[in-house]
Write a protein that holds these residues in place. Structure first.
Motif, PDB file in Angstrom:
ATOM      1  N   THR A 193       1.888   2.039  -3.511  1.00 42.66           N
ATOM      2  CA  THR A 193       0.372   2.615  -4.409  1.00 42.66           C
ATOM      3  C   THR A 193       0.533   4.639  -3.676  1.00 42.66           C
ATOM      4  O   THR A 193       0.579   5.360  -4.724  1.00 42.66           O
ATOM      5  N   SER A 249      -0.835  -4.273  -6.067  1.00 41.93           N
ATOM      6  CA  SER A 249       0.521  -2.553  -6.353  1.00 41.93           C
ATOM      7  C   SER A 249       0.880  -2.545  -7.975  1.00 41.93           C
ATOM      8  O   SER A 249       0.909  -1.129  -7.837  1.00 41.93           O
ATOM      9  N   CYS A 285       0.979  -1.379   0.096  1.00 42.90           N
ATOM     10  CA  CYS A 285       0.148  -0.236  -0.465  1.00 42.90           C
ATOM     11  C   CYS A 285       0.777   1.417  -0.313  1.00 42.90           C
ATOM     12  O   CYS A 285       0.572   1.554  -0.582  1.00 42.90           O
TER      13      CYS A 285
END
Length: 229
Positions: free
Chosen positions: A18, A64, A15
């Motif tokens: 991203t 991702s 995460c």
């Protein structure tokens, strides 16, 4: 411009990758934090249970790496993928290496060694209730241990794991010495992927100490952070 929503688990390095890519490209996005305890909601957002997930005006995408290439297609400037095919291939290999090779060492250092486990639990479950945090603290480390044993890494002793991590750091250090960035003459997704993994490795006591032995990596991480956080 379509609004982008990022569904994430904050501490996840995937995460983080991203978030960094979105930030570097100057894109506005809304963050929605997911909870491990809300399994039904998580499956609604991502039936494959892969996070991060982005939603761009109804277009929803998980993973991702897939998100990175999607963002590069929709928002090519500033670029995160080199134009040269060979450099682009090199970037892909390093990004995949970070995901598949570096990440298990983060789990090993923080999930196998008792003194690092409390911080791992705090990081993963910081948004859960105290009762659920206590429950997860009793069950999650064993789950991580079994996962790593099945993969082989969990059967190595601490010295062997640290030797492996050192070799990885030496390799990254050599790449930075040869070229300020890992692949191209500018920040690429390879830099973002490795920096995201180093961020969580740094959360382990042994990982932080070892990273301190490589000041060039520390300075490189600072440059990546300045552009992506």
């Amino acid at each position: 411009m379509r609004m982008i929503t990022l569904y994430q688990f904050e501490i996840s390095p995937f995460c983080d990758k991203t978030r960094r890519a979105l930030t570097y490209k100057g894109l506005e996005f809304e963050v929605k934090e997911m909870l491990f305890s809300q399994e039904a909601e998580n499956l609604k957002v991502s039936p494959t249970h892969k996070f991060p997930v982005i939603d761009r005006g109804g277009d929803r995408l998980a993973d991702s790496t897939d998100i990175a290439y999607y963002l590069e297609e929709k928002y090519p400037e500033p670029p995160l993928c080199p134009a040269d095919p060979a450099s682009r291939a090199h970037m892909h290999i390093i990004e995949d290496w970070a995901d598949e090779s570096l990440f298990p060492y983060d789990l090993a250092m923080r999930g196998l060694w008792e003194h690092n486990i409390p911080l791992l639990i705090d990081d993963i479950f910081k948004y859960e209730t105290p009762e659920l945090q206590k429950m997860f603290a009793e069950t999650v480390p064993d789950g991580i241990r079994q996962q790593l044993i099945a993969a082989g890494l969990g059967r190595k002793d601490k010295k062997a794991i640290l030797n492996d991590v050192r070799r990885h750091l030496e390799a990254v250090n050599a790449l930075i010495q040869a070229n300020s960035w890992l692949v191209a003459d500018h920040l690429s997704y390879a830099d973002i992927a490795v920096a995201a993994m180093f961020f969580v490795i740094n959360r382990a006591e042994e990982g932080a100490a070892m990273l301190d032995e490589f000041p060039m990596i520390r300075k490189w991480q600072e440059r990546v952070d300045e552009l992506t956080l």
